[in-house]
Design an enzyme around this catalytic site. Structure first.
Site, short mmCIF file in Angstrom:
data_model
loop_
_atom_site.label_atom_id
_atom_site.label_comp_id
_atom_site.label_asym_id
_atom_site.label_seq_id
_atom_site.Cartn_x
_atom_site.Cartn_y
_atom_site.Cartn_z
N ASP A 150 4.36 -4.34 -7.23
CA ASP A 150 3.74 -3.13 -6.67
C ASP A 150 4.33 -1.87 -7.31
OD1 ASP A 150 5.94 -4.34 -5.10
OD2 ASP A 150 5.95 -2.42 -4.06
N GLY A 161 0.81 -1.23 0.00
CA GLY A 161 0.00 0.00 0.00
C GLY A 161 0.83 1.26 0.00
P1 AMP Z 1 9.25 0.54 -2.74
O1 AMP Z 1 10.01 -0.71 -2.92
O2 AMP Z 1 10.08 1.75 -2.40
O3 AMP Z 1 8.36 0.82 -3.90
O4 AMP Z 1 8.33 0.38 -1.46
C1 AMP Z 1 7.64 -0.79 -1.13
C2 AMP Z 1 6.61 -0.50 -0.07
O5 AMP Z 1 7.21 0.09 1.07
C3 AMP Z 1 5.51 0.45 -0.50
O6 AMP Z 1 4.33 0.00 0.12
C4 AMP Z 1 5.94 1.76 0.09
O7 AMP Z 1 4.87 2.63 0.30
C5 AMP Z 1 6.61 1.33 1.39
N1 AMP Z 1 7.62 2.29 1.84
C6 AMP Z 1 8.84 2.51 1.30
N2 AMP Z 1 9.51 3.46 2.01
C7 AMP Z 1 8.68 3.85 3.02
C8 AMP Z 1 8.77 4.79 4.08
N3 AMP Z 1 9.85 5.53 4.29
N4 AMP Z 1 7.71 4.91 4.90
C9 AMP Z 1 6.61 4.17 4.73
N5 AMP Z 1 6.46 3.26 3.77
C10 AMP Z 1 7.48 3.09 2.90
MG MG Z 2 6.83 1.32 -4.64
#
Ligand code: AMP
Ligand code: MG
Length: 529
Positions: free
Chosen positions: A282, A110
């Site tokens: 995602d 999410g």
């Molecule tokens: P990503 O691989 O960066 O696309 O992130 C994967 C998941 O981790 C997604 O659901 C992002 O919203 C969540 N996410 C990544 N970094 C953060 C953060 N600093 N705070 C909250 N959620 C994060």
């Molecule tokens: Mg992402």
């Protein structure tokens, strides 16, 4: 003039928040981490920041929202796009999705640090979802803080707009705002957490719907909601497919369209030398847009096994050369997710096979364009295979090589125009020089036979002079951290016309300097952002 008009223009944004209005939301409205079932989103307000300061914005992206090209950096604009002011008509939400990360089902993910402020209908009737990234925690933040640091936000901002100007399908970036707050990150995950400046990027796209939005509903066996989300997506993002009355046929046609767009997007990535770095499901847009710029990178030396993502160093799952196959694997996960709507594996498999055919055809046309051939003939296979072997045999800058190839004299081909592409010309053995010369001779003959007057212009339209090289972004980051914004602005300006020679801007086309070879942030990036 502008100082008065901007607040008015901002307040006049025409919001029509269909995602929030037409799909079911989370009944719980508290902002705490949780699993969110039977809903596509949760309402959540951005967290205010202390002193928003506008670092940069994109006038082209602003125009999509009918906003003026000039922006009042200290006023309402920065407040709104840092998340400090929610305008009338906005309805901030974080959406629920899941995903396969590095090949494994990861459950609910999410929008952990993204908040959709709302959907703007512009004067041309286009719909643009406006989203803040790094504006504080949401119910989907899991263990993390919902924030983003300057370096990763600047990289996302620059690359989104650069990709657009390169003609690569992408989400867009409106603005980059420093929050005035510090965010602690352990850049290399080696036990050295340190405070860094926090930032918020405002992204815009017709929608931010990902493969994972469908996967999470399928994993929870929420089939009715899955059908609703499919139909909603077709109606809003693919209206040309909405007329088909049979739900199975409609959904299949949609899946084929997603597959085609994904194939086309990957062809572009391979054309410009872009490595996404984290092609989890995602991070795959159903619109076929490049989305979620994290530890991405640009090929310097041509190397199909390269990935900038240190988190993926051991398996290199998301290396440059694997991107087409990974995209197809990701589509297979989407196929699995929508199976309950279609209930026919053969039909879904047909689409997946169609991906390979479309990619192969698109890739051939792309290679032909890069080489200046009017079309890709079966007999060109040998020529292109040999070229890519040569490029990989000694460190050769992909961007410079292809751009300079158009300058080779077809009557008397020499390697002179290409020498700038070699990182270490001394590493070119006599045997390699001989092979390269042999290739150039065959290539010149092939082109001579084509006799195409617009060849150079066509090659220059496929082979950019300027790409947001990893080290260029790092220089801009270092300068912004020192309070100096002009480097970033100049870089953005150059990247606006990536296919034009820009006298005086040659330094932005230079290959990676030695200092950047192993510096973190240049060739090595982690997911820490
Ligand atoms: P990503 O691989 O960066 O696309 O992130 C994967 C998941 O981790 C997604 O659901 C992002 O919203 C969540 N996410 C990544 N970094 C953060 C953060 N600093 N705070 C909250 N959620 C994060
Ligand atoms: Mg992402």
């Amino acid at each position: 003039m502008f100082a008065e008009s901007m607040p008015t223009e901002l307040r006049r944004l025409n919001f029509d928040n269909r995602f929030a209005m037409e799909l079911p939301g989370d009944a719980e409205t508290g902002n705490f981490r949780r699993q969110v079932g039977a809903a596509c989103y949760s309402r959540v307000a951005p967290t205010p920041v202390s002193t928003p300061k506008l670092v940069a914005w994109s006038p082209e992206a602003a125009a999509l929202l009918d906003l003026p090209a000039e922006v009042d950096g200290s006023g309402l604009f920065a407040e709104v796009f840092a998340g400090n002011r929610v305008l009338d008509g906005m309805d901030p939400i974080a959406t629920c999705y899941g995903g396969h990360q590095f090949g494994n089902w990861a459950g609910q993910l999410g929008d952990g640090r993204a908040i959709n402020l709302g959907e703007v209908l512009n004067r041309r009737g286009e719909r643009w979802t406006v989203q803040l990234k790094g504006a504080g925690p949401t119910p989907y933040s899991r263990m993390a803080d919902g924030l983003a640091v300057l370096r990763s936000s600047l990289r996302e901002f620059v690359c989104s707009e650069a990709m657009f100007h390169l003609g690569v399908p992408t989400t867009r970036a409106l603005s980059l705002v420093l929050t005035g707050d510090e965010v602690v990150r352990d850049i290399l995950y080696d036990g050295h957490p340190a405070p860094e400046p926090g930032a918020v990027v405002c992204r815009i796209a017709p929608s931010f719907t990902r493969f994972g939005h469908f996967e999470i509903l399928a994993s929870r066996r929420e089939t009715d909601l899955l059908r609703r989300l499919v139909d909603f997506t077709i109606e809003t993002d693919f209206p040309e497919l909405a007329d088909e009355g049979d739900p199975k046929k409609r959904t299949l046609a949609w899946f084929r369209e997603v597959s085609d767009r994904t194939a086309d997007m990957i062809v572009h990535w391979m054309r410009v030398g872009f490595v996404h770095g984290v092609m989890n499901t995602d991070n795959m847009s159903v619109l076929g847009l490049t989305i979620d710029y994290g530890p991405y990178g640009w090929l310097e030396g041509y190397d199909p096994t390269w990935t900038p993502n240190t988190t993926d160093a051991s398996t290199r799952r998301y290396r440059f050369g694997a991107q087409p196959a990974v995209a197809q694997w990701n589509l297979m996960q989407l196929a699995r997710a929508i199976y309950p709507v279609i209930e026919d594996a053969d039909l879904l498999n047909e689409v997946l096979n169609g991906f390979a055919a479309r990619y192969t055809e698109g890739s051939g046309a792309m290679v032909a364009a890069k080489l200046g051939f009017r079309e890709y003939l079966p007999s060109d296979e040998q020529l292109s295979t040999e070229l890519f072997e040569l490029l990989g045999a000694v460190e050769t800058d992909m961007t410079l090589f292809f751009r300079n190839l158009a300058s080779v004299d077809l009557e008397r081909p020499t390697m002179d125009p290409l020498m700038d592409a070699y990182y270490e010309p001394a590493a070119l053995s006599p045997a390699l020089r001989e092979r390269t010369m042999a290739w150039l001779t065959t290539y010149a003959q092939r082109l001579g036979a084509d006799g195409w007057p617009e060849r150079v212009a066509a090659m220059n339209a496929a082979n950019p002079r300027f790409v947001p090289r990893n080290y260029l972004a790092q220089i801009a980051i270092d300068d912004v951290e020192r309070g100096e914004f002009s480097t970033l602005h100049e870089l953005m300006d150059v990247l606006r016309n990536p296919y034009d020679e820009q006298p005086g801007k040659e330094r932005f086309a230079e290959k990676r300097p030695e200092w950047a070879r192993n510096r973190a942030g240049c060739s090595m990036l982690s997911c820490s952002s």
